[in-house]
Enzyme design. Structure first.
Site, PDB file in Angstrom:
ATOM      1  N   GLU A   1       0.795  -1.228   0.000  1.00 36.56           N
ATOM      2  CA  GLU A   1       0.000   0.000   0.000  1.00 36.56           C
ATOM      3  C   GLU A   1       0.831   1.283   0.000  1.00 36.56           C
ATOM      4  O   GLU A   1       0.851   2.031   0.986  1.00 36.56           O
ATOM      5  CB  GLU A   1      -0.945   0.013   1.201  1.00 36.56           C
ATOM      6  CG  GLU A   1      -2.000  -1.058   1.167  1.00 36.56           C
ATOM      7  CD  GLU A   1      -2.998  -0.943   2.312  1.00 36.56           C
ATOM      8  OE1 GLU A   1      -2.769  -0.120   3.224  1.00 36.56           O
ATOM      9  OE2 GLU A   1      -3.996  -1.669   2.306  1.00 36.56           O
TER      10      GLU A   1
ATOM     11  N   GLU B   1      -5.118  -8.524   1.062  1.00 40.67           N
ATOM     12  CA  GLU B   1      -5.630  -8.177   2.394  1.00 40.67           C
ATOM     13  C   GLU B   1      -7.114  -7.884   2.293  1.00 40.67           C
ATOM     14  O   GLU B   1      -7.563  -7.194   1.380  1.00 40.67           O
ATOM     15  CB  GLU B   1      -4.957  -6.925   2.974  1.00 40.67           C
ATOM     16  CG  GLU B   1      -3.584  -7.095   3.530  1.00 40.67           C
ATOM     17  CD  GLU B   1      -3.083  -5.807   4.211  1.00 40.67           C
ATOM     18  OE1 GLU B   1      -3.925  -4.996   4.665  1.00 40.67           O
ATOM     19  OE2 GLU B   1      -1.865  -5.612   4.251  1.00 40.67           O
TER      20      GLU B   1
END
Length: 474
Positions: free
Chosen positions: A198, A385
Site C-alpha cells: 500500500e 488483504e
C-alpha cells in the site's frame, strides 16, 4: 467505541491531507458459500506485517525503524501503546505458523523488517536478523505452508529517515540494495514476493497527513516521496526478476470504490479526483500510464521530481497485482477544497461500520476487482488483504465473532461473483492471522482470526478461524 475510532487510520490521510472525510452502504447477502466454487488452484492464506506482530524491537542486533521511534512519542498512538512486544511473533513464530496449518490455509504472507536485516538501512548486515527469517521460511516449508514475503510493510530504518527517507531520491538505490540482498538470500526457498504494501498508505499517512510514521505533514514531501516509492517499486521488481527468474512477483495497492452522495452531477468531478488519488496514482505509473494528472491537475506538481528516463524506469510488468479493500468512499462537492469535494462520514449516513468507524460495504471488493482487472497489463489479481475489526470477547475459551464470519461470507461472495464474471482473481489472504498492533490505533482494533491475550500472549482461534478451517476441509 471510542471517539478515536470515528475516522480510522486508513481514512485520515484522505481526510487531513486532501481535506476530506468518509463512506455509504449496500450489502450483498450470501446465505451459503461453497469454497469449492473458487477452484482447486485458488490460494487461501493469512497476512501480517513485521512491526505489527514481531516485537523484539531492540533484540539481536535489530536497528530502529521509524515506527520504533514514532510509537514511543506520547500522543502518536491510541493509548500511548507501541509495538515493542506486539504479538511476540519473534519468539512464537512456530506456534503461529502451526495455527496457519491448523486452519487449513495454504499461504502465510509476512514482511521482512528492513532494520532487522540492515540496522542502519545500508551497509552492515545483522546476521541474527537474517537467520530469523530463514527460520520463519523453513518452518513454513516444514508445515507445508507457502511463505509469501512482503519486502516493505512500512517499517523504514530510522537511519534512512534521518537522511530524508522516501523524500530522498537515494532511497531508490537503498531499497534496491535491500531487495537484492533478500532475493539472493531467500530466493532459493521463496517463490512469491510482494515488493511493497500500500504505497498510498505509507506515503499518504506518513508524509501527507502525518498520522503515521514518520509523522510529516507536507504536500510537496508527499509528492516527492510518492514518486520515489513508485520508482523503487519498479526497480525492486526488476531486481527480483533478475535474481529469481522463476519467482511470482507482485505488489499491493489499497483500493476503494468512490461514489457521489446522490445523483446530482455536481459531485462527479470530486468522485473522479478522489479515484485518481485513492486508486490510480500508484498503479498507473507501473503500467506505463503515468500519473493521473489530467483528472487531477494539482498533481502536476509531481513533475518537478521526474528526471529524464523516469517514465521508463517507473514501468514494471508485475506477475500479479495485490488488491486490498477495507472501505468505500462517498463524496460531495466542496469548492473550497483543493480536491473540489469532501468525504461524507458513515456516521452521517447511518451505515454499518467496523470498530474503527469505517463502513462495511461488501460490494466494494467486487467493484475494485472489476476496476483493476480492466487495466491492460493486469492479468492476475490476488486479494492480498481483506478483513474486519469487530468487538471480540474471549469467554470460556472461545471467541464467538459472528459479525466477522458474516463479513467474510459477504465479501467472499463478492470475490466469487467477480471471479465468475471473468476477473482473474486467484487468491484471498485474510487480514490478519492474529490480533496485532494496528499502527496509530494501537491494540484496540482486533482483525485476527486468532485472538491474542496481550498480557499472556496466549493464542485462541476465533470462531471465524474455525469457520475457515471447516470450509477449507470440505
Amino acid at each position: 467505541m471510542s471517539k478515536r475510532f470515528t475516522i480510522g487510520p486508513r481514512m485520515l490521510f484522505f481526510g487531513l491531507f486532501f481535506f476530506c472525510n468518509i463512506a455509504l452502504a449496500q450489502n450483498t447477502e450470501i446465505d451459503t458459500l461453497d469454497f469449492a466454487n473458487f477452484g482447486e488452484e485458488f490460494k487461501w492464506g493469512a497476512a501480517c506485517a513485521a512491526y505489527q506482530i514481531e516485537g523484539a524491537w531492540d533484540e539481536d542486533g535489530k536497528g530502529l525503524s521509524i515506527w520504533d521511534v514514532f510509537a514511543q512519542k506520547k500522543g502518536n498512538v491510541h493509548g500511548n501503546t507501541n509495538g515493542n512486544i506486539a504479538a511476540d511473533f519473534y519468539h512464537r513464530y512456530k506456534e503461529d505458523i502451526a495455527l496457519v496449518k491448523e486452519m487449513n490455509l495454504d499461504v502465510f504472507r509476512f514482511s521482512i523488517s528492513w532494520p532487522r536485516i540492515f540496522p542502519n538501512g545500508t551497509g552492515e548486515i545483522n546476521q541474527e536478523g537474517v537467520e530469523f527469517y530463514h527460520n520463519v521460511i523453513d518452518e513454513c516449508l516444514r508445515q507445508g505452508i507457502e511463505p509469501w514475503i512482503t519486502l516493505y510493510h512500512w517499517d523504514l530504518p530510522q537511519a534512512l529517515e534521518d537522511q530524508g527517507g522516501w523524500t530522498n531520491r537515494e532511497i531508490v538505490r537503498w531499497f534496491n540494495d535491500y531487495t537484492r540482498f533478500c532475493a539472493e538470500e531467500y530466493g532459493n526457498k521463496v517463490k512469491h514476493w510482494l515488493v511493497m504494501n500500500e504505497p498510498a498508505g505509507f506515503i499518504g499517512l506518513g508524509y501527507g497527513s502525518g498520522y503515521h510514521a514518520p509523522g510529516i505533514k507536507s504536500i510537496s514531501k508527499f509528492l516527492k516521496a510518492a514518486h520515489h516509492a513508485c520508482l523503487a517499486m519498479a526497480e525492486g521488481g526488476r531486481s527480483l526478476r533478475s535474481i529469481i527468474p522463476d519467482a511470482e512477483i507482485g505488489t499491493t495497492f489499497s483500493c476503494s470504490p468512490v461514489d457521489p452522495i446522490d445523483d446530482d452531477p455536481k459531485h462527479l468531478e470530486g468522485v473522479a479526483k478522489f479515484d485518481a488519488i485513492l486508486n490510480r496514482m500508484f498503479i498507473e505509473p507501473c503500467l506505463g500510464l503515468g500519473y493521473p494528472i489530467e483528472t487531477f491537475p494539482a498533481l502536476k506538481r509531481i513533475n518537478k521530481y521526474i528526471l529524464d528516463g523516469d517514465e521508463e524506469r517507473l514501468k514494471f510488468d508485475f506477475d500479479f497485482i495485490g488488491v486490498q479493500n477495507y472501505f468505500r468512499v462517498v463524496v460531495k462537492k466542496s469548492p473550497k477544497l483543493v480536491i473540489g469535494a469532501k468525504q461524507v462520514t458513515p456516521q452521517e449516513l447511518g451505515v454499518p461500520v467496523n470498530e474503527m468507524g469505517l463502513e462495511i460495504y461488501p460490494e466494494g471488493i467486487y467493484r475494485v476487482l472489476k476496476q483493476f482487472a480492466a487495466y491492460e497489463g493486469v492479468d492476475r489479481i490476488i486479494v492480498t488483504e481483506n478483513g474486519v475489526c469487530v468487538p471480540d470477547e474471549l469467554v470460556d475459551g472461545r471467541v464467538h465473532d459472528v459479525e466477522r464470519i458474516e463479513f467474510f461470507e459477504n465479501y467472499l461472495g463478492n470475490v466469487l461473483r467477480a471471479k465468475q464474471e471473468g476477473v482473474p482473481v486467484e487468491g484471498y489472504l485474510v487480514w490478519s492471522l492474529t490480533d496485532n498492533f494496528e499502527w496509530s490505533e494501537g491494540f484496540e482494533p482486533r482483525f485476527g482470526l486468532v485472538h491474542v491475550n496481550y498480557e499472556t500472549q496466549e493464542r485462541t482461534i476465533k470462531d471465524s478461524g474455525l469457520w475457515f478451517k471447516a470450509k477449507l476441509a470440505q
